[in-house]
Design a protein around this motif. Structure first.
Motif, PDB file in Angstrom:
ATOM      1  N   ALA A 209       2.718  -9.520  -3.447  1.00 50.41           N
ATOM      2  CA  ALA A 209       2.504  -8.227  -2.792  1.00 50.41           C
ATOM      3  C   ALA A 209       1.170  -7.619  -3.205  1.00 50.41           C
ATOM      4  O   ALA A 209       0.718  -7.773  -4.344  1.00 50.41           O
ATOM      5  CB  ALA A 209       3.641  -7.271  -3.146  1.00 50.41           C
ATOM      6  N   ASP A 210       0.529  -6.923  -2.269  1.00 49.79           N
ATOM      7  CA  ASP A 210      -0.681  -6.168  -2.591  1.00 49.79           C
ATOM      8  C   ASP A 210      -0.311  -4.947  -3.432  1.00 49.79           C
ATOM      9  O   ASP A 210       0.822  -4.452  -3.395  1.00 49.79           O
ATOM     10  CB  ASP A 210      -1.377  -5.708  -1.309  1.00 49.79           C
ATOM     11  N   LEU A 211      -1.298  -4.442  -4.172  1.00 54.20           N
ATOM     12  CA  LEU A 211      -1.091  -3.286  -5.046  1.00 54.20           C
ATOM     13  C   LEU A 211      -2.004  -2.151  -4.618  1.00 54.20           C
ATOM     14  O   LEU A 211      -3.230  -2.308  -4.586  1.00 54.20           O
ATOM     15  CB  LEU A 211      -1.383  -3.660  -6.507  1.00 54.20           C
ATOM     16  N   TRP A 212      -1.407  -1.012  -4.286  1.00 51.59           N
ATOM     17  CA  TRP A 212      -2.170   0.187  -3.956  1.00 51.59           C
ATOM     18  C   TRP A 212      -1.815   1.285  -4.933  1.00 51.59           C
ATOM     19  O   TRP A 212      -0.630   1.614  -5.101  1.00 51.59           O
ATOM     20  CB  TRP A 212      -1.846   0.656  -2.534  1.00 51.59           C
ATOM     21  N   PHE A 213      -2.837   1.858  -5.564  1.00 53.66           N
ATOM     22  CA  PHE A 213      -2.636   2.941  -6.527  1.00 53.66           C
ATOM     23  C   PHE A 213      -3.068   4.269  -5.932  1.00 53.66           C
ATOM     24  O   PHE A 213      -4.198   4.427  -5.487  1.00 53.66           O
ATOM     25  CB  PHE A 213      -3.430   2.673  -7.809  1.00 53.66           C
ATOM     26  N   TRP A 214      -2.152   5.209  -5.925  1.00 51.89           N
ATOM     27  CA  TRP A 214      -2.396   6.566  -5.418  1.00 51.89           C
ATOM     28  C   TRP A 214      -2.774   7.425  -6.614  1.00 51.89           C
ATOM     29  O   TRP A 214      -1.960   7.729  -7.467  1.00 51.89           O
ATOM     30  CB  TRP A 214      -1.126   7.053  -4.739  1.00 51.89           C
ATOM     31  N   ASP A 215      -4.041   7.820  -6.680  1.00 56.04           N
ATOM     32  CA  ASP A 215      -4.556   8.536  -7.851  1.00 56.04           C
ATOM     33  C   ASP A 215      -4.279  10.036  -7.756  1.00 56.04           C
ATOM     34  O   ASP A 215      -3.948  10.560  -6.681  1.00 56.04           O
ATOM     35  CB  ASP A 215      -6.058   8.277  -8.007  1.00 56.04           C
TER      36      ASP A 215
END
Length: 332
Positions: free
Chosen positions: A31-37
């Motif tokens: 899975a791709d990883l997206w970080f919401w800052d």
């Protein structure tokens, strides 16, 4: 569909979210990883950067990669790229239904409960009312202006944010001077005050299977670290002596009631996918505290412990939730 783990968030529970994402990545390595800052930007993250962050419960994660834009822009990108979001998020607009509504408006599938259910469960006062409709006993609330009288009557009170999780912001009221902290906290966010109920802390998860059927998981018995006064953030994630026993050592009748009431709360709040409901097992009986629609999924979290006790592998659980999310989108 491209499976994408979304984690982080703009609220104080973002620390727990990073630890959840580490566990999610190990179960879903493709899975791709997206970080919401915290500044509302979203960043694509390399697995190595996430895994080398060794103290997620104490130190903020720094993505070290360019932003793809705000959360709204990232969701537009997710829509265009046919992504399915695995939500490794907790608290704030990630759990109060706002993010879910943004996804629903774009037709983006995501794991966990929908916007309306998330919004309802996140409000502890409203959630108690709906749980009561289902026959689940909850403690009476105490108005701030009546707190001194209630303290005299009950001896101890507990105050907690009406809309928060991970046991942040708990205030144990043993004396009048403790109410000063409650009044100060209530200036910036709504607080729920209740009589302190002595007993054993317990939690029980509910799992929706890919065919739509619901299963209550084995309850967890929680024993805070010695010297602790409750299962607050420190006891959950930092204290070494906290014990979490699953299955809990309750009488069969209590175990059955915990599973039944967790099931009832899940249905009364119209939850989807999975939930975890917290209780106190007191001498007077079982007492409902709250229902979490995005409970922690870290290696130290309670829900994965219950899955393991049920004989369900974490990766299998996640694949089931992904299948449910895709199926819900098809029904829209």
């Amino acid at each position: 569909m491209r499976i994408t783990i979304l984690f982080g968030g703009t609220n104080k529970e973002r620390l727990v979210s990073v630890a959840s994402a580490q566990a999610l990545h190990q179960a879903l390595p493709e899975a791709d990883l997206w970080f919401w800052d915290i500044d509302d930007t979203v960043h694509e993250v390399e697995p190595a950067a996430l895994l080398k962050h060794s103290r997620p419960f104490e130190e903020p994660f720094k993505p070290g990669s360019p932003s793809v834009g705000t959360i709204a822009a990232a969701l537009d990108k997710a829509q265009a790229e046919d992504r399915l979001l695995v939500l490794g998020l907790h608290g704030g607009m990630a759990e109060d239904g706002e993010l879910q509504a943004m996804c629903e408006m774009r037709g983006i599938p995501f794991t966990g409960s929908g916007s309306a259910s998330s919004h309802l469960a996140f409000d502890k006062v409203a959630a108690k009312r709906f749980a009561a409709i289902a026959g689940v006993k909850a403690p009476a609330g105490v108005a701030l202006e009546h707190a001194e009288a209630a303290l005299a009557e009950y001896g101890k009170l507990i105050a907690k944010p009406a809309r928060d999780g991970s046991s942040y912001g708990l205030i144990f009221v043993n004396a009048r001077q403790d109410l000063i902290a409650v009044r100060n906290a209530a200036r910036t966010e709504d607080y729920l005050i209740e009589p302190f109920i002595s007993g054993v802390e317990a939690t029980c998860g509910v799992l929706e299977q890919p065919d739509g059927s619901l299963t209550s998981l084995p309850p967890v018995e929680i024993i805070p670290a010695e010297g602790g006064f409750g299962f607050d953030y420190r006891a959950k994630y930092l204290a070494k002596g906290t014990q979490e026993i699953c299955p809990g050592r309750f009488d069969p009748e209590v175990t059955a009631q915990l599973k039944d009431w967790a099931f009832r709360a899940h249905r009364a709040l119209s939850c989807s996918g999975y939930s975890r409901t917290d209780f106190i097992v007191s001498e007077q009986g079982l007492v409902y505290l709250e229902t979490n629609t995005l409970p922690g999924l870290t290696k130290a979290s309670l829900y994965p412990k219950a899955l393991k006790a049920q004989g369900i592998e974490f990766a299998d659980f996640l694949h089931g939730q992904i299948a449910l999310a895709a199926k819900r989108l098809q029904k829209q």
